[in-house]
Design a protein around this motif. Structure first.
Motif, PDB file in Angstrom:
ATOM      1  N   CYS A  40       0.860  -1.181   0.000  1.00 34.62           N
ATOM      2  CA  CYS A  40       0.000   0.000   0.000  1.00 34.62           C
ATOM      3  C   CYS A  40       0.897   1.232   0.000  1.00 34.62           C
ATOM      4  O   CYS A  40       1.839   1.318   0.790  1.00 34.62           O
ATOM      5  CB  CYS A  40      -0.900  -0.005   1.235  1.00 34.62           C
ATOM      6  SG  CYS A  40      -1.763   1.554   1.473  1.00 34.62           S
ATOM      7  N   CYS A  43       0.155   3.087   3.849  1.00 40.69           N
ATOM      8  CA  CYS A  43       0.571   2.497   5.127  1.00 40.69           C
ATOM      9  C   CYS A  43       1.721   1.494   4.969  1.00 40.69           C
ATOM     10  O   CYS A  43       2.277   1.032   5.969  1.00 40.69           O
ATOM     11  CB  CYS A  43      -0.619   1.833   5.834  1.00 40.69           C
ATOM     12  SG  CYS A  43      -1.267   0.364   5.003  1.00 40.69           S
ATOM     13  N   CYS A  65      -7.696   1.078   0.692  1.00 44.06           N
ATOM     14  CA  CYS A  65      -6.866   0.080   1.361  1.00 44.06           C
ATOM     15  C   CYS A  65      -7.677  -0.550   2.495  1.00 44.06           C
ATOM     16  O   CYS A  65      -8.400   0.133   3.215  1.00 44.06           O
ATOM     17  CB  CYS A  65      -5.600   0.737   1.915  1.00 44.06           C
ATOM     18  SG  CYS A  65      -4.657  -0.328   3.005  1.00 44.06           S
ATOM     19  N   THR A  67      -6.791  -1.816   5.380  1.00 45.13           N
ATOM     20  CA  THR A  67      -6.454  -1.443   6.755  1.00 45.13           C
ATOM     21  C   THR A  67      -6.458   0.060   7.008  1.00 45.13           C
ATOM     22  O   THR A  67      -7.108   0.533   7.936  1.00 45.13           O
ATOM     23  CB  THR A  67      -5.091  -2.041   7.175  1.00 45.13           C
ATOM     24  OG1 THR A  67      -4.225  -1.996   6.044  1.00 45.13           O
ATOM     25  CG2 THR A  67      -5.265  -3.478   7.613  1.00 45.13           C
ATOM     26  N   CYS A  68      -5.749   0.828   6.168  1.00 43.23           N
ATOM     27  CA  CYS A  68      -5.642   2.264   6.482  1.00 43.23           C
ATOM     28  C   CYS A  68      -6.732   3.084   5.792  1.00 43.23           C
ATOM     29  O   CYS A  68      -6.855   4.283   6.065  1.00 43.23           O
ATOM     30  CB  CYS A  68      -4.262   2.800   6.116  1.00 43.23           C
ATOM     31  SG  CYS A  68      -3.977   2.970   4.354  1.00 43.23           S
TER      32      CYS A  68
HETATM   33 ZN    ZN Z   1      -2.909   1.099   3.472  1.00 43.47          ZN
END
Ligand code: ZN
Length: 245
Positions: A40, A43, A65, A67-68
């Motif tokens: 990514c 992150c 993304c 997660t982030c």
């Molecule tokens: Zn990310």
């Protein structure tokens, strides 16, 4: 036979994904790292295989993304989609020509190299010889070559290059039109030049009107040449047969 269409779309989308890797890793020093995993941009997390599926991952991750939640740049999605569709159109074109399977492989490679030139020129304002030379090599395998058209195109662009002192056209454009003329012949090359200058003029006019560009800024012409070349190659016979003259 929908299976083969799906397969060709997937092949094209994967080819577009590979091209996206080439484009995003091109400027880094220390050579191209083609086989490293993708991360990514925001992150830095390494992406799982299912986050890397051409076209589909972007859709089911909804462009963010996991997660982030940072936005994934949509250019690569469009590149993959366009590449998949281009492979499909090339396949339909090949079906109409009654050519052997070997030629489908060669024409798909030509399609990929055209897209590579399109997106590299768009991103970096250069047409790298590492794309032009293999593209020329595959053109030279074709049964009909049109040297007069190639040299007419080349001299016309060299003339433009000298007249505009290198600010309008680059030498890369001159090399590109040589190869395209060699492949498509005079009539389709004239059609492609007409379409490319028309589209280039419209886009430049639009950008000036929206104040996104100034008279001095340089608009890469390669993408217009490639886009027009695809139209002229796939539908040139159809268009030329219906012109009033
Ligand atoms: Zn990310």
């Amino acid at each position: 036979m929908l299976a083969i269409e799906l397969l060709l779309f997937a092949l094209g989308a994967s080819g577009g994904s590979f091209l996206g890797v080439l484009i995003s890793r091109y400027p880094r020093k220390g050579g191209l790292d083609l086989w490293g995993r993708s991360y990514c941009d925001n992150c830095g997390r390494q992406l799982a295989w299912w986050e890397n599926i051409p076209v589909l991952s972007f859709l089911f991750l909804r462009g963010r993304c996991r997660t982030c939640k940072a936005k994934i740049r949509p250019e690569y999605f469009w590149l993959e989609l366009l590449s998949g569709l281009s492979f499909l159109v090339t396949f339909f074109w090949w079906q109409q020509q009654n050519l052997a399977w070997l030629w489908l492989g060669i024409y798909l490679l030509l399609t990929w190299f055209l897209l590579a030139i399109f997106f590299f020129d768009r991103h970096y304002q250069i047409i790298p010889d590492v794309f032009l030379l293999p593209f020329l090599f595959f053109i030279l395998l074709l049964p009909h070559l049109y040297f007069p058209a190639a040299f007419i195109g080349l001299f016309f662009f060299l003339f433009l290059y000298i007249v505009t002192k290198g600010k309008g056209m680059g030498l890369g454009d001159a090399k590109l039109i040589f190869v395209l003329g060699l492949w498509l012949g005079l009539a389709k090359m004239l059609l492609l030049l007409y379409l490319a200058f028309l589209a280039g003029g419209l886009v430049a006019g639009f950008l000036l009107w929206r104040h996104r560009a100034r008279w001095k800024s340089r608009l890469a012409f390669g993408p217009f040449l490639v886009g027009a070349a695809l139209v002229s190659w796939w539908w040139g016979d159809y268009i030329l047969a219906r012109l009033p003259w």
